[in-house]
Write a protein that holds these residues in place. Sequence first.
Motif, mmCIF file in Angstrom:
data_model
loop_
_atom_site.group_PDB
_atom_site.id
_atom_site.type_symbol
_atom_site.label_atom_id
_atom_site.label_comp_id
_atom_site.label_asym_id
_atom_site.label_seq_id
_atom_site.Cartn_x
_atom_site.Cartn_y
_atom_site.Cartn_z
ATOM 1 N N SER A 9 1.412 -31.315 -4.272
ATOM 2 C CA SER A 9 1.287 -32.721 -4.641
ATOM 3 C C SER A 9 -0.178 -33.122 -4.721
ATOM 4 O O SER A 9 -0.997 -32.679 -3.910
ATOM 5 C CB SER A 9 1.958 -33.626 -3.599
ATOM 6 O OG SER A 9 3.341 -33.403 -3.540
ATOM 7 N N ASP A 33 3.244 -34.153 -8.888
ATOM 8 C CA ASP A 33 4.047 -33.314 -7.996
ATOM 9 C C ASP A 33 4.601 -32.117 -8.745
ATOM 10 O O ASP A 33 4.985 -32.222 -9.915
ATOM 11 C CB ASP A 33 5.224 -34.110 -7.419
ATOM 12 C CG ASP A 33 4.784 -35.241 -6.520
ATOM 13 O OD1 ASP A 33 4.162 -34.960 -5.482
ATOM 14 O OD2 ASP A 33 5.062 -36.413 -6.857
ATOM 15 N N GLN A 67 -6.252 -36.691 -2.589
ATOM 16 C CA GLN A 67 -5.745 -35.639 -1.713
ATOM 17 C C GLN A 67 -4.821 -34.685 -2.459
ATOM 18 O O GLN A 67 -4.144 -35.071 -3.407
ATOM 19 C CB GLN A 67 -4.988 -36.247 -0.527
ATOM 20 C CG GLN A 67 -5.851 -37.069 0.415
ATOM 21 C CD GLN A 67 -5.003 -37.768 1.462
ATOM 22 O OE1 GLN A 67 -4.295 -38.731 1.160
ATOM 23 N NE2 GLN A 67 -5.054 -37.278 2.690
ATOM 24 N N PHE A 69 -1.803 -31.811 -1.430
ATOM 25 C CA PHE A 69 -0.949 -31.321 -0.350
ATOM 26 C C PHE A 69 -0.177 -30.095 -0.808
ATOM 27 O O PHE A 69 0.434 -30.093 -1.882
ATOM 28 C CB PHE A 69 0.051 -32.400 0.079
ATOM 29 C CG PHE A 69 -0.586 -33.649 0.630
ATOM 30 C CD1 PHE A 69 -0.890 -33.760 1.982
ATOM 31 C CD2 PHE A 69 -0.876 -34.718 -0.212
ATOM 32 C CE1 PHE A 69 -1.473 -34.906 2.487
ATOM 33 C CE2 PHE A 69 -1.456 -35.873 0.277
ATOM 34 C CZ PHE A 69 -1.767 -35.969 1.635
ATOM 35 N N TYR A 70 -0.192 -29.062 0.018
ATOM 36 C CA TYR A 70 0.643 -27.882 -0.204
ATOM 37 C C TYR A 70 1.678 -27.835 0.910
ATOM 38 O O TYR A 70 1.326 -27.713 2.091
ATOM 39 C CB TYR A 70 -0.195 -26.604 -0.213
ATOM 40 C CG TYR A 70 0.643 -25.342 -0.142
ATOM 41 C CD1 TYR A 70 1.457 -24.972 -1.219
ATOM 42 C CD2 TYR A 70 0.670 -24.562 1.014
ATOM 43 C CE1 TYR A 70 2.252 -23.852 -1.149
ATOM 44 C CE2 TYR A 70 1.463 -23.428 1.083
ATOM 45 C CZ TYR A 70 2.254 -23.076 0.004
ATOM 46 O OH TYR A 70 3.050 -21.959 0.075
ATOM 47 N N GLY A 72 3.123 -30.169 2.291
ATOM 48 C CA GLY A 72 2.841 -31.226 3.260
ATOM 49 C C GLY A 72 1.508 -31.139 3.961
ATOM 50 O O GLY A 72 1.116 -32.067 4.663
ATOM 51 N N THR A 73 0.776 -30.030 3.797
ATOM 52 C CA THR A 73 -0.530 -29.859 4.446
ATOM 53 C C THR A 73 -1.642 -30.253 3.490
ATOM 54 O O THR A 73 -1.679 -29.781 2.346
ATOM 55 C CB THR A 73 -0.725 -28.394 4.893
ATOM 56 O OG1 THR A 73 0.295 -28.056 5.840
ATOM 57 C CG2 THR A 73 -2.090 -28.199 5.536
ATOM 58 N N ASP A 74 -2.545 -31.109 3.947
ATOM 59 C CA ASP A 74 -3.651 -31.570 3.115
ATOM 60 C C ASP A 74 -4.676 -30.448 2.968
ATOM 61 O O ASP A 74 -5.288 -30.020 3.944
ATOM 62 C CB ASP A 74 -4.296 -32.790 3.770
ATOM 63 C CG ASP A 74 -5.358 -33.444 2.887
ATOM 64 O OD1 ASP A 74 -5.689 -32.883 1.827
ATOM 65 O OD2 ASP A 74 -5.854 -34.524 3.269
ATOM 66 N N SER A 76 -7.108 -30.692 0.487
ATOM 67 C CA SER A 76 -8.205 -31.225 -0.330
ATOM 68 C C SER A 76 -9.537 -31.232 0.404
ATOM 69 O O SER A 76 -10.591 -31.313 -0.224
ATOM 70 C CB SER A 76 -7.867 -32.636 -0.824
ATOM 71 O OG SER A 76 -7.472 -33.481 0.239
#
Length: 237
Positions: A9, A33, A67, A69-70, A72-74, A76
């Motif tokens: 995302s 997304d 940002q 996200f992969y 849910g983990t940022d 960036s």
Amino acid sequence: MQSKTATLSGRAITKVYRSGEIDIWALKGVDFDLYPQEVVVLLGASGSGKSTLLNILGGLDVPSDGQVFYNGTDISRASERELTLFRRLHVGFVFQFYNLIPSLTAYENVALVTEIVPNAMPPEEALELVDLLDRKNHFPAQLSGGEQQRVAIARAIAKRPDILLCDEPTGALDMKTGIVVLQAIEHINREIGTTTAVITHNTVVGEMADRIVSISDGKISDVKVNKERRKASTLHW
């Protein structure tokens, strides 16, 4: 698709390049997304920002703001080492020009990738997925443009990436050869479920996607959801 949690995302992604005293806005607050197992085609003219977006999502570039996200983990604000690991373990890239090593065979070009990641598929398996196992001992100069691009796809997916990002994969190919390459991308998506984004300026290619995202002047201008995906073999332009 949108009921699922996105694999990748982007939120309010902005990219500004400085050219002397001038700011060039490549992306202007883009939300985007990619959902598990889908195929998305990104359409847009040259300079619209689509390659910049793909490079930021894939960890090849970083946003000026916003940002990424992969799962849910940022990522960036990740370090260069963390981005390198993200690219190595989770993302396969395919570009318009194949970037194969001329002195290595098709097999050896694919094997280079499988040696640096855990749980990679055997090079033969990757080449079989793109229908090139019988050409594994050929050097790039002995392969057609379409065959070289399929080797590049095999190399990208041999590490079993979650995400396959393709930037104009048919841009240097004629229609017949381009369709063979699109069939390879389609086959990989269906067989191993790799989430796939394909950049193109060719609107017909969008018919093989779950979604078509149009980008203009650094912004998403339109999103179309296809009721069903056309098989790449039926496309014509």
